[in-house]
Motif scaffolding. Structure first.
Motif, mmCIF file in Angstrom:
data_model
loop_
_atom_site.group_PDB
_atom_site.id
_atom_site.type_symbol
_atom_site.label_atom_id
_atom_site.label_comp_id
_atom_site.label_asym_id
_atom_site.label_seq_id
_atom_site.Cartn_x
_atom_site.Cartn_y
_atom_site.Cartn_z
ATOM 1 N N ARG A 28 0.841 -1.192 0.000
ATOM 2 C CA ARG A 28 0.000 0.000 0.000
ATOM 3 C C ARG A 28 0.877 1.243 0.000
ATOM 4 O O ARG A 28 1.985 1.220 0.528
ATOM 5 N N VAL A 29 0.351 2.302 -0.545
ATOM 6 C CA VAL A 29 0.972 3.618 -0.450
ATOM 7 C C VAL A 29 -0.119 4.557 0.056
ATOM 8 O O VAL A 29 -1.160 4.693 -0.578
ATOM 9 N N GLU A 30 0.125 5.157 1.208
ATOM 10 C CA GLU A 30 -0.879 6.034 1.818
ATOM 11 C C GLU A 30 -0.316 7.431 2.012
ATOM 12 O O GLU A 30 0.846 7.597 2.392
ATOM 13 N N ARG A 31 -1.159 8.413 1.771
ATOM 14 C CA ARG A 31 -0.772 9.816 1.907
ATOM 15 C C ARG A 31 -0.650 10.171 3.388
ATOM 16 O O ARG A 31 -1.521 9.858 4.184
ATOM 17 N N THR A 32 0.469 10.831 3.726
ATOM 18 C CA THR A 32 0.679 11.276 5.100
ATOM 19 C C THR A 32 0.813 12.789 5.191
ATOM 20 O O THR A 32 0.909 13.326 6.286
ATOM 21 N N ARG A 36 3.799 13.750 0.356
ATOM 22 C CA ARG A 36 4.496 12.829 1.259
ATOM 23 C C ARG A 36 3.605 11.612 1.489
ATOM 24 O O ARG A 36 2.420 11.746 1.784
ATOM 25 N N TYR A 37 4.219 10.418 1.334
ATOM 26 C CA TYR A 37 3.486 9.158 1.438
ATOM 27 C C TYR A 37 4.321 8.148 2.212
ATOM 28 O O TYR A 37 5.522 8.321 2.376
ATOM 29 N N VAL A 38 3.674 7.094 2.639
ATOM 30 C CA VAL A 38 4.404 5.987 3.240
ATOM 31 C C VAL A 38 3.951 4.713 2.520
ATOM 32 O O VAL A 38 2.759 4.503 2.306
ATOM 33 N N GLY A 39 4.930 3.923 2.116
ATOM 34 C CA GLY A 39 4.647 2.626 1.508
ATOM 35 C C GLY A 39 4.829 1.560 2.568
ATOM 36 O O GLY A 39 5.800 1.600 3.333
ATOM 37 N N THR A 40 3.889 0.627 2.649
ATOM 38 C CA THR A 40 3.978 -0.441 3.644
ATOM 39 C C THR A 40 3.708 -1.784 2.984
ATOM 40 O O THR A 40 3.072 -1.865 1.935
ATOM 41 N N SER A 41 4.197 -2.827 3.634
ATOM 42 C CA SER A 41 3.903 -4.186 3.196
ATOM 43 C C SER A 41 3.303 -4.944 4.366
ATOM 44 O O SER A 41 3.558 -4.606 5.529
ATOM 45 N N SER A 42 2.545 -5.968 4.064
ATOM 46 C CA SER A 42 1.945 -6.791 5.112
ATOM 47 C C SER A 42 3.008 -7.560 5.899
ATOM 48 O O SER A 42 2.701 -8.132 6.935
ATOM 49 N N ARG A 43 4.258 -7.543 5.442
ATOM 50 C CA ARG A 43 5.350 -8.174 6.185
ATOM 51 C C ARG A 43 5.979 -7.220 7.193
ATOM 52 O O ARG A 43 6.952 -7.548 7.840
ATOM 53 N N ILE A 49 8.117 8.075 1.245
ATOM 54 C CA ILE A 49 8.152 8.466 -0.166
ATOM 55 C C ILE A 49 7.671 9.903 -0.294
ATOM 56 O O ILE A 49 6.721 10.300 0.392
ATOM 57 N N GLY A 50 8.302 10.660 -1.170
ATOM 58 C CA GLY A 50 7.861 12.031 -1.394
ATOM 59 C C GLY A 50 8.589 12.648 -2.563
ATOM 60 O O GLY A 50 9.352 11.989 -3.275
#
Length: 162
Positions: A28-32, A36-43, A49-50
């Motif tokens: 996922r990539v979510e706006r913060t 500016r964003y944060v990419g996350t994984s289920s792991r 990111i920005g």
């Protein structure tokens, strides 16, 4: 007198299609914030990111380059460690300027920094050839970039998919 049973033919089912060793993680990539964003994984991994003017983040283009360099290094890891041992040092640098008019990277250049001075020149040359083959056959990111890929963009807008 015993009755004999005729032999029966058994059909072996076709082998199942190969499946990934591990299920693909949910990414996922979510706006913060603004650009500016944060990419996350289920792991449990995360990456900031920005845009290039935001401190402490990677740009999407930088992540693309890092993915290519990491894929190159990982695709060749086994090949190299078999010859140099598990504790070898390596760095893959990736560069390439964006063509802003067309919003793409026309050329990405990789430089693999690896100390092969302990090998005789013929063996070093053979190892470099083996590394190239490993990368050419196993680096999914590089193979995808070289071949191109289709991208499908869908939207979930709260009122159904658009």
């Amino acid at each position: 007198m015993t009755e004999s049973t005729p032999p029966t033919l058994t059909q072996t089912p076709a082998p199942a299609a190969p499946q990934a060793a591990h299920p693909a993680p949910d990414l996922r990539v979510e706006r913060t914030g603004t650009r500016r964003y944060v990419g996350t994984s289920s792991r449990g991994a995360r990456v900031e990111i920005g845009s290039a003017d935001v401190e402490g983040v990677f740009t999407p283009g930088e992540l693309l380059k890092i993915a290519l360099g990491a894929c190159t290094a990982m695709a060749s890891d086994f090949t190299i460690s078999r010859r140099l041992g598990d504790d070898y040092a390596a760095t893959v640098r990736v560069s390439g300027d964006a063509d802003r008019e067309n919003e793409r990277y026309p050329l990405l250049e990789e430089s693999y920094e690896l100390d092969l001075s302990g090998l005789d020149p013929a063996m070093a040359e053979r190892l470099v050839a083996m590394i190239r083959r490993s990368v050419d056959s196993a680096c999914t990111v590089g193979r995808t970039l070289t071949a191109g890929t289709e991208i499908e963009l869908g939207f979930e807008t709260g009122g159904g998919e658009a």
